[in-house]
Structure formats: C-alpha cells, structure tokens
Design a protein around this motif. Structure first.
Motif, PDB file in Angstrom:
ATOM      1  N   ALA A 292       0.859  -1.173   0.000  1.00 45.70           N
ATOM      2  CA  ALA A 292       0.000   0.000   0.000  1.00 45.70           C
ATOM      3  C   ALA A 292       0.896   1.223   0.000  1.00 45.70           C
ATOM      4  O   ALA A 292       2.022   1.192   0.493  1.00 45.70           O
ATOM      5  N   LEU A 293       0.403   2.285  -0.579  1.00 49.66           N
ATOM      6  CA  LEU A 293       1.139   3.542  -0.641  1.00 49.66           C
ATOM      7  C   LEU A 293       0.425   4.558   0.239  1.00 49.66           C
ATOM      8  O   LEU A 293      -0.786   4.775   0.084  1.00 49.66           O
ATOM      9  N   CYS A 329      -1.066  -4.116 -10.754  1.00 56.44           N
ATOM     10  CA  CYS A 329      -2.311  -3.784 -10.060  1.00 56.44           C
ATOM     11  C   CYS A 329      -3.398  -3.520 -11.089  1.00 56.44           C
ATOM     12  O   CYS A 329      -3.240  -2.670 -11.970  1.00 56.44           O
ATOM     13  N   SER A 330      -4.502  -4.254 -10.995  1.00 56.62           N
ATOM     14  CA  SER A 330      -5.612  -4.056 -11.923  1.00 56.62           C
ATOM     15  C   SER A 330      -6.806  -3.376 -11.261  1.00 56.62           C
ATOM     16  O   SER A 330      -7.706  -2.911 -11.953  1.00 56.62           O
ATOM     17  N   GLU A 331      -6.842  -3.319  -9.935  1.00 56.35           N
ATOM     18  CA  GLU A 331      -7.874  -2.586  -9.199  1.00 56.35           C
ATOM     19  C   GLU A 331      -7.201  -1.899  -8.020  1.00 56.35           C
ATOM     20  O   GLU A 331      -6.394  -2.530  -7.322  1.00 56.35           O
ATOM     21  N   ILE A 332      -7.533  -0.645  -7.787  1.00 56.19           N
ATOM     22  CA  ILE A 332      -6.908   0.086  -6.691  1.00 56.19           C
ATOM     23  C   ILE A 332      -7.950   0.950  -6.000  1.00 56.19           C
ATOM     24  O   ILE A 332      -8.826   1.535  -6.649  1.00 56.19           O
ATOM     25  N   ARG A 333      -7.853   0.996  -4.691  1.00 52.89           N
ATOM     26  CA  ARG A 333      -8.735   1.843  -3.884  1.00 52.89           C
ATOM     27  C   ARG A 333      -7.928   3.049  -3.417  1.00 52.89           C
ATOM     28  O   ARG A 333      -6.881   2.889  -2.774  1.00 52.89           O
ATOM     29  N   ILE A 334      -8.424   4.229  -3.723  1.00 55.25           N
ATOM     30  CA  ILE A 334      -7.742   5.474  -3.360  1.00 55.25           C
ATOM     31  C   ILE A 334      -8.537   6.162  -2.257  1.00 55.25           C
ATOM     32  O   ILE A 334      -9.757   6.333  -2.387  1.00 55.25           O
ATOM     33  N   SER A 344     -12.579  10.941   1.221  1.00 57.15           N
ATOM     34  CA  SER A 344     -13.108  10.487  -0.066  1.00 57.15           C
ATOM     35  C   SER A 344     -12.458   9.154  -0.398  1.00 57.15           C
ATOM     36  O   SER A 344     -11.236   9.046  -0.453  1.00 57.15           O
ATOM     37  N   GLU A 345     -13.277   8.129  -0.608  1.00 49.49           N
ATOM     38  CA  GLU A 345     -12.780   6.782  -0.894  1.00 49.49           C
ATOM     39  C   GLU A 345     -13.448   6.251  -2.151  1.00 49.49           C
ATOM     40  O   GLU A 345     -14.664   6.372  -2.305  1.00 49.49           O
ATOM     41  N   ARG A 346     -12.638   5.643  -3.038  1.00 56.20           N
ATOM     42  CA  ARG A 346     -13.200   5.192  -4.318  1.00 56.20           C
ATOM     43  C   ARG A 346     -12.373   4.039  -4.877  1.00 56.20           C
ATOM     44  O   ARG A 346     -11.149   4.001  -4.717  1.00 56.20           O
ATOM     45  N   LEU A 347     -13.068   3.091  -5.523  1.00 51.78           N
ATOM     46  CA  LEU A 347     -12.413   1.970  -6.179  1.00 51.78           C
ATOM     47  C   LEU A 347     -12.290   2.277  -7.666  1.00 51.78           C
ATOM     48  O   LEU A 347     -13.265   2.636  -8.324  1.00 51.78           O
ATOM     49  N   TRP A 348     -11.071   2.116  -8.195  1.00 55.96           N
ATOM     50  CA  TRP A 348     -10.801   2.403  -9.599  1.00 55.96           C
ATOM     51  C   TRP A 348     -10.341   1.126 -10.294  1.00 55.96           C
ATOM     52  O   TRP A 348      -9.628   0.319  -9.727  1.00 55.96           O
ATOM     53  N   GLN A 380      -3.873   7.613   0.338  1.00 55.62           N
ATOM     54  CA  GLN A 380      -3.576   6.183   0.419  1.00 55.62           C
ATOM     55  C   GLN A 380      -3.992   5.512  -0.884  1.00 55.62           C
ATOM     56  O   GLN A 380      -5.072   5.793  -1.409  1.00 55.62           O
ATOM     57  N   ALA A 381      -3.139   4.650  -1.391  1.00 54.22           N
ATOM     58  CA  ALA A 381      -3.442   3.832  -2.566  1.00 54.22           C
ATOM     59  C   ALA A 381      -3.340   2.376  -2.149  1.00 54.22           C
ATOM     60  O   ALA A 381      -2.248   1.892  -1.822  1.00 54.22           O
ATOM     61  N   LEU A 382      -4.473   1.677  -2.123  1.00 54.95           N
ATOM     62  CA  LEU A 382      -4.549   0.305  -1.613  1.00 54.95           C
ATOM     63  C   LEU A 382      -4.918  -0.627  -2.754  1.00 54.95           C
ATOM     64  O   LEU A 382      -6.060  -0.604  -3.223  1.00 54.95           O
ATOM     65  N   PRO A 383      -3.997  -1.442  -3.247  1.00 55.04           N
ATOM     66  CA  PRO A 383      -4.341  -2.381  -4.328  1.00 55.04           C
ATOM     67  C   PRO A 383      -5.394  -3.380  -3.872  1.00 55.04           C
ATOM     68  O   PRO A 383      -5.217  -4.077  -2.879  1.00 55.04           O
ATOM     69  N   GLU A 384      -6.502  -3.435  -4.587  1.00 52.67           N
ATOM     70  CA  GLU A 384      -7.561  -4.389  -4.293  1.00 52.67           C
ATOM     71  C   GLU A 384      -7.363  -5.695  -5.051  1.00 52.67           C
ATOM     72  O   GLU A 384      -7.858  -6.739  -4.649  1.00 52.67           O
ATOM     73  N   ARG A 385      -6.646  -5.620  -6.166  1.00 53.44           N
ATOM     74  CA  ARG A 385      -6.383  -6.839  -6.944  1.00 53.44           C
ATOM     75  C   ARG A 385      -5.001  -6.743  -7.555  1.00 53.44           C
ATOM     76  O   ARG A 385      -4.691  -5.788  -8.266  1.00 53.44           O
TER      77      ARG A 385
END
Length: 555
Positions: A292-293, A329-334, A344-348, A380-385
């Motif tokens: 995670a960043l 990383c193919s999915e990331i939550r910022i 503000s939280e969002r899945l990209w 924060q950048a959290l890889p979901e996948r």
C-alpha cells in the motif's frame, strides 16, 4: 509547490508458497486426539509443561482444499456441491489437491490422472496455479487482519495469527475465533481453526476439525500420540521408523546430543517442535502496509496540479517495486483525507492494469470530485487486486484485449476533456432499454448487474439507438386523435400516423403491441409498442402517464 513530507513504506512479498496439498498426516488418528478440543483442559499430563519459546498463543486458520476453492472461484473448475462434479488440481500428470467429493470416490492426492479418473469418472481437472492461489489468499489475510492484530500466510490455504491481543479484546479465545470466522463469511469461505502455545501445534490442531483449542502448557501432551510423519520431512520420519520411534512423544524423549549427532541441526529443530517448543513467531504480513502507498503532506495540498507533482515520483516507485515482484495492479482503492477530517474513498479499475500515470490521474480526478472541504493532508493507494504480470503480457499472435494505442488515445482524451467525457458500456439489468446498457467513465469499476428476472424486458434483437432520456413523440389514429394504449389492447384506434422527434409526420406501415410494464417511477403501468413508419425505420415507443415517448430506434 509547497514542501511535502512523503513516506513510502517498504514493499514486501509473502514467503514462498507451501506445496499445494499433501497427504493428510492425521488420517486414521483423528479419533484418538479428538479430545484435545476445548474440553481437553481436564486431561492429565505425565510430562512437565513447557512454555513456548516465542511467547504468546498462536492461532491457525486453514481453508480446506484451497487450490480447488480458488479454481472454482475463477471458473477453472465447475461448481461443486451435491449437483456439481468432484474437482482436483493437476501438476505434472499427478493430483496435488482434490475436494471432499473426489475423496469420497476414492481419489487421493498423489494419484496419477488416469488412476484418479478411473476412480471418479466425473472428476473435473484444472492445472495448478500457485501464483493465483497466493494472490487470491490475500483477500483472506485482509479479512483476518480486520479483526486480529497480526496474521501471516503459511501456505496451503492457511495462515497463522496472534491470539494474545485478540483473546483479550474479545474476552476469550473462542470468541476471537468467532470474530475471525465472521470476517470470512462475506468471502463465502469455511475454515477450521487451531489454537496452541506454538505454531507447529496450532497447525496440526487446525487439521482436526472446525475448532480445536489446545490448553496452555499442554502442547507436548497433544503432540505425543501423533505419528512422526507430521514433521513433514520424508527422510527424518523414515529414519525414525527404522530406529523404532513412531510417535512424536517417543521422539521427544530422545536426548538432544544424540539427535544432533544423528540428524544434525535440522533434527534438533524437529525435536524442539515435537516437544511443543516451536519458536517461530507470527510476523505481520503487512498487506495493508507493504503493498500500500501512504503519503502524508504537511502543510496540506490545495490543487490537483500540486497533488500530481507531489505523488508522481512515489507512485512510480510504488509501481516499480510491484513490478520487481512480478505483479501488476488491476484494481486500486484510493483514499483521500482532508485537513478537517473529511474522507473520499473510491475503487478504480480499467481494462488491463494500472500504470503509474493511471494512478496519478485517478488521484487528481478524485480530488476534483471529492469535495474534501479543506486541504488534502493524506493519500492512500490500496491495491484491491494484484495479478501476475504474465497474465497481462501480449500473446505471441496478439490478443483480444484492447491494444495499447487505443488505451493511450482514450486516456489522452479523458485527460483533455474530463473523466466523464469518455464512457464505456457494460450490460445491465432492467426492463427499459436505457437500463440494459450502463455507461461508466473509462477506468471506473462497472456497477454490479442487478439480478433478474425482468418481466416485460424487450427480447433481442434490441434497437441499435437508445434515447437517454426517451424523447417525446406523437402517435395518432386515422382521425388524427392521439392513440391510447388501452384502445390498442382491444384492437381499436389503430395508429395511422407518427411524428418522430424533430421530423415531419410519417405514416405507420405496421405495428405490434402493446406490452405492459409495471413501473412505479413512470406510472402505474407503462405500455410498450413497436411500429414501422413509411420511411422504413422501426421504433420502440412507450406510453407513460398518457404521453408517448421514443425509447429506441432500430438501425
């Protein structure tokens, strides 16, 4: 640009994955040690208790037949259960894992494929995928980390976690295990649990059943009747058998010097584990940290350009460190946090994988649309996948995925015109045509398709042009009066003329309908009609609240 303090945690990679599956070392002796559940506290011990060297209680969670579970989730194997086929995982023409259905048919790990198929003709097979299994297991680790302070994957669909803090927080070890089990429910997984003073004992306890708690100080008593084969070393158990030592209890009574002289340091390690003194600690996997960043800004950031300059270098380093681990990383939550606490939280997501520039762009867009109400102080950048990079490499003859030139063109257009200027269509669910195709900005996660059935939905082929929203039109009978859907239902007042949007009146050559659709937001009942006009164009019309609307047009 204002001064910014940026912190990028070290990125790690989990340890090597254990073998996908091994013959169960406790088969045939489950009954003899079943008493070592919670009620085992009343059992006496002839050997003095020995405290765990590493300190603290250890819990182990094990998802049975994890390779098969992952293969079913990814579609490599069909669904199991009473109506499904038994499943197994194959490597080098031998079975490395199988499910309970296959075992009921006589299939065992280590069998040759043809022997397994002879025992179970309906057996479904899938190739081994250790990388995919390790990546999929990170979801389990994240779920467990939400309820316990530290957890570490140990391979074969299992993880170890610290019990001391969890049992204090929840009141007891049993309640702590209930919390961990509840964290797995959203993933649709069932697991067995073991708790003991040391990790080796807890691993064996987890293989016994749903929940086995070895009381404090009683690991050696629990291990005593188990066969030496559970040590996992093929050479050592064989030599112990030739010496007449068949159980861990017998092995534990051997002198240290004799074991060191005969088996070396590896033998001493096995001896310590047989005595319940495994000193391996539970190291936090750090999935929330290592992969995670997190950037903290002091003072806060006000604009998107300032944010882009501040995060570009850390994001590039973050992606580069993932690439060194052969991951993308193919999915990331910022997650963005403002100075006044608003978040503000969002899945990209986007087709393919996210590069450093893609992540920076999404941070900019999210800051523009997030309305934090104050300066940005944390990102924060959290890889979901995370996927293996080999999964996204181009094929030898090309592939069906969107090519890089097209992706770059779309991303450039989106950067110039805005996030919502470039849209992608995905199938949706609903009765109206506009609901059957969902438009989302390029790079956004497509919404989940609502489950049907959808009575009244138009069957294929559907119109090529769909109006969003439907456009007002006029449908008239031979006398020039508006047509009522109720009259069409009894074949009265047939439509004779049609006035399309922004076009002169046309005659109606043919028509069909009406078909009722019950929609509260458009009225009690909405009626759908199909017509063919004199210009050769076919239309789909809706009547809602007495007005006719053009829903779509066939090309």
């Amino acid at each position: 640009m204002r001064g910014a303090q940026r912190r990028v945690p070290h990125l790690g990679v989990p340890g090597p994955t254990a073998p996908l599956d091994t013959p169960h070392p406790l088969d045939g002796i489950r009954t003899s040690v079943r008493s070592w559940g919670v009620a085992a506290e009343t059992t006496s011990s002839s050997a003095p208790p020995r405290a765990r060297v590493g300190g603290g209680r250890v819990g182990v969670l094990r998802v049975p037949d994890w390779p098969v579970v992952v293969a079913r989730q990814t579609g490599a194997l069909p669904a199991g259960g009473e109506q499904g086929a038994p499943g197994a995982i194959v490597h080098a023409l031998r079975l490395v894992a199988c499910d309970e259905q296959a075992r009921a048919d006589g299939v065992r790990v280590g069998m040759r494929v043809r022997d397994a198929q002879a025992a179970s003709p309906m057996l479904a097979l899938a190739p081994a995928d250790p990388v995919g299994e390790a990546l999929a297991f990170e979801r389990v680790v994240r779920a467990v980390l939400a309820v316990v302070p530290a957890a570490q994957p140990i391979g074969d669909g299992a993880l170890a976690f610290r019990m001391r803090g969890a049992s204090r927080f929840y009141g007891s070890e049993s309640r702590a295990l209930e919390a961990v089990r509840g964290a797995l429910d959203p993933l649709g997984l069932s697991a067995s649990f073991g708790v003991a003073d040391d990790r080796f004992t807890a691993e064996l306890a987890a293989q016994l059943g749903r929940e086995t708690i070895v009381p404090a100080g009683r690991s050696r008593d629990f291990l005593g009747p188990l066969p030496v084969g559970v040590l996992g070393d093929d050479e050592l158990p064989g030599m112990l058998h030739r010496l007449g030592v068949h159980t861990l209890g017998g092995f534990a009574q051997l002198p240290d010097d004799s074991v060191r002289d005969r088996f070396g340091e590896a033998g001493l390690v096995a001896l310590t584990r047989a005595r319940g003194g495994d000193d391996r600690r539970v190291d936090d996997s750090g999935l929330g940290e290592e992969r995670a960043l997190r950037l903290v800004f002091e003072p806060g950031i006000e604009g998107v350009q300032e944010l882009a300059l501040a995060v570009r270098e850390p994001v590039e380093r973050f992606v580069r460190q993932l690439a060194e681990q052969r991951l993308v990383c193919s999915e990331i939550r910022i997650v963005l946090r403002g100075e006044e606490g608003r978040v503000s939280e969002r899945l990209w997501r986007q087709p393919g994988f996210l590069r450093a520039g893609d992540i920076v762009d999404r941070m900019r867009w999210q800051l523009t649309e997030g309305d934090l109400g104050s300066a940005l102080v944390e990102v924060q950048a959290l890889p979901e996948r995370l996927d293996a990079d080999a999964e996204h490499m181009p094929g030898l003859w090309g592939g069906g995925d969107i090519d890089d030139r097209t992706k770059h063109a779309l991303e450039r257009l989106q950067g110039m015109l805005g996030r919502e200027a470039v849209l992608t269509a995905t199938p949706g669910g609903g009765r109206l045509l506009a609901e059957r195709g969902v438009l989302t900005p390029w790079g956004d996660a497509a919404p989940a398709q609502a489950a049907g059935p959808w009575p009244g939905a138009l069957p294929p082929p559907r119109p090529a042009v769909v109006f969003r929203p439907p456009l007002p039109v006029r449908l008239l009978d031979a006398a020039g009066a508006p047509v009522e859907a109720a009259a069409l239902d009894v074949r009265e007042g047939a439509p004779a003329a049609f006035s399309p949007p922004a076009a002169p009146r046309r005659r109606v050559v043919a028509w069909a309908g009406p078909w009722p659709i019950r929609r509260r937001d458009l009225g009690d009942v909405v009626h759908r009609v199909q017509i063919l006009d004199g210009e050769g164009e076919a239309w789909v019309l809706l009547q809602a609240d007495g007005a006719w609307l053009a829903e779509g047009r066939y090309a």
